[in-house]
Design a protein around this motif. Structure first.
Motif, PDB file in Angstrom:
ATOM      1  N   ASP A  26     -69.472  64.735  66.877  1.00 14.13           N
ATOM      2  CA  ASP A  26     -69.045  65.949  67.584  1.00 14.13           C
ATOM      3  C   ASP A  26     -67.531  66.155  67.481  1.00 14.13           C
ATOM      4  O   ASP A  26     -67.031  67.254  67.646  1.00 14.13           O
ATOM      5  N   ASN A  27     -66.818  65.085  67.215  1.00 17.87           N
ATOM      6  CA  ASN A  27     -65.344  65.093  67.099  1.00 17.87           C
ATOM      7  C   ASN A  27     -64.666  65.479  68.419  1.00 17.87           C
ATOM      8  O   ASN A  27     -63.499  65.848  68.429  1.00 17.87           O
ATOM      9  N   THR A  28     -65.393  65.403  69.529  1.00 18.59           N
ATOM     10  CA  THR A  28     -64.794  65.760  70.824  1.00 18.59           C
ATOM     11  C   THR A  28     -64.970  64.665  71.876  1.00 18.59           C
ATOM     12  O   THR A  28     -64.251  64.661  72.869  1.00 18.59           O
ATOM     13  N   CYS A  29     -65.912  63.741  71.696  1.00 19.34           N
ATOM     14  CA  CYS A  29     -66.131  62.711  72.726  1.00 19.34           C
ATOM     15  C   CYS A  29     -64.950  61.737  72.722  1.00 19.34           C
ATOM     16  O   CYS A  29     -64.105  61.762  71.834  1.00 19.34           O
ATOM     17  N   CYS A  47     -64.690  59.682  69.482  1.00 21.89           N
ATOM     18  CA  CYS A  47     -64.185  60.497  68.372  1.00 21.89           C
ATOM     19  C   CYS A  47     -62.681  60.728  68.516  1.00 21.89           C
ATOM     20  O   CYS A  47     -61.924  60.606  67.550  1.00 21.89           O
ATOM     21  N   CYS A  81     -69.457  57.968  67.131  1.00 17.45           N
ATOM     22  CA  CYS A  81     -69.590  59.079  68.083  1.00 17.45           C
ATOM     23  C   CYS A  81     -70.797  58.878  68.991  1.00 17.45           C
ATOM     24  O   CYS A  81     -71.847  58.427  68.531  1.00 17.45           O
ATOM     25  N   VAL A  82     -70.657  59.248  70.255  1.00 17.37           N
ATOM     26  CA  VAL A  82     -71.787  59.082  71.185  1.00 17.37           C
ATOM     27  C   VAL A  82     -72.973  59.968  70.770  1.00 17.37           C
ATOM     28  O   VAL A  82     -74.099  59.716  71.172  1.00 17.37           O
TER      29      VAL A  82
HETATM   30 ZN   LIG Z   1     -68.003  62.000  69.342  1.00 15.96          ZN
END
Ligand SMILES: [Zn+2]
Length: 338
Positions: free
Chosen positions: A89-92, A95, A103-104
């Protein structure tokens, strides 16, 4: 559409598979420009990694976005994009710390040796090039999808930098691109361990200053000899076997760093040896996504040429021959034209 399926060890076929569709609103479907065979695809191909029935295979891909889900905002149809073996997701938190391959929400994508591929979490996974690239740049962008990103992570994990002596265990595509990464990151001396002449040549082109042909204990002794008896500051491990892991740890000086990115198979480390070695160990599946923007920029500006590691190019329909050539070490890495 056409795509590879591994039916059993040694039995890779290109057959008709379902055309991928958007399933989640965060998905993209891309039409591949090129794909390739990875050293890690050879583990199930050789029967070393057990498989559970026929499976689509391949995880390295570049291509043109065909369709995106309703929630995708960062890429659009028509763009040339590069992704990697784990969608993120590149946001958790993981990441954002630079470990997108843990990534989760990480998942697939699988079956990339095909005409089309569904990529989950497209916004956090795919990076577009500034424009559709010239055809001669496609192999280099494809290398960024895994082997370049992996070699780069290995060099970063091994704390490669100016003034450092770096040793590279493994002369496959990842090891060779680890040499390239070490050079870019300013290493002073780069020792490539290889006994294959064409690979030695490419290692030198990518910036190796020394070649060591010995392996095992003799290889370690040679590295010590070249480093005043101390060992290298930074060692890249790009194979994943017991022998290569020990060779890497034992070639590293106390206080030095090993970056290990070869997918490990049956590696067991002795606690006492590890304790007294005083080396840092860091590695795992490379968070390629962390490095993609920088790598894409270097390739776009033609400052690096990682595409040279492809020494065999075949149409997708001849995937079986690509696997055989890599299995028999007749090819460093095989590109499949789609
Ligand atoms: Zn992530």
């Amino acid at each position: 559409m056409r795509g590879t399926v591994l039916h059993a060890p040694g039995d890779i076929r290109v057959e008709e598979r379902d055309h991928p569709k958007i399933i989640a609103p965060t998905d993209a479907v891309i039409r591949l420009s090129a794909t390739c065979v990875c050293g890690s695809d050879l583990w199930p191909y050789r029967g070393i990694q057990k498989m559970d029935g026929p499976s689509p295979i391949g995880h390295e891909y570049v291509g043109i976005v065909e369709e995106v889900g309703d929630e995708v905002t960062s890429v659009e149809p028509g763009q040339f994009v590069i992704g990697s073996f784990f969608a993120s997701d590149n946001t958790c938190e993981i990441c954002r710390a630079g470990y997108q391959s843990s990534c989760v929400q990480r998942e697939g994508p699988v079956g990339a040796q095909a005409e089309y591929l569904r990529v989950p979490l497209a916004d956090g996974t795919l990076v577009a090039t500034p424009d559709v690239p010239d055809a001669d740049l496609v192999p280099s962008f494809l290398a960024a999808s895994d082997v370049l990103g992996t070699g780069w992570f290995a060099a970063v994990a091994a704390e490669v930098g100016p003034g450092k002596t770096v040793a590279v265990v493994g002369d496959g595509a990842v090891g060779l691109l680890g040499v390239l990464a070490a050079k870019q990151l300013g290493a002073e001396r780069i020792i490539a361990m290889s006994r294959h002449e064409p690979r030695q040549k490419l290692a030198m082109e990518y910036g190796a200053t020394d070649i060591v042909t010995e392996r095992g204990d003799e290889g370690v002794a040679k590295i010590k000899e070249l480093t005043n008896g101390l060992g290298a500051h930074s060692v890249i491990e790009a194979v994943g076997t017991q022998e290569s892991m020990l060779q890497a740890i034992r070639s590293t000086r106390p206080g030095g760093h090993v970056g290990y990115v070869g997918v490990t198979h049956d590696v067991a480390l002795d606690g006492t040896e590890l304790f007294f070695s005083h080396v840092h160990l860091h590695g795992g599946p490379a968070p390629v996504r962390r490095f993609l923007p920088e790598l894409i920029d270097l390739i776009w500006r033609r400052e690096i040429d990682p595409g040279k590691i492809f020494d065999l190019e075949l149409p997708l329909d001849q995937a079986a021959e690509a696997y055989r050539a890599m299995d028999e070490r007749r090819a460093i890495k095989a590109l499949l034209r789609v």
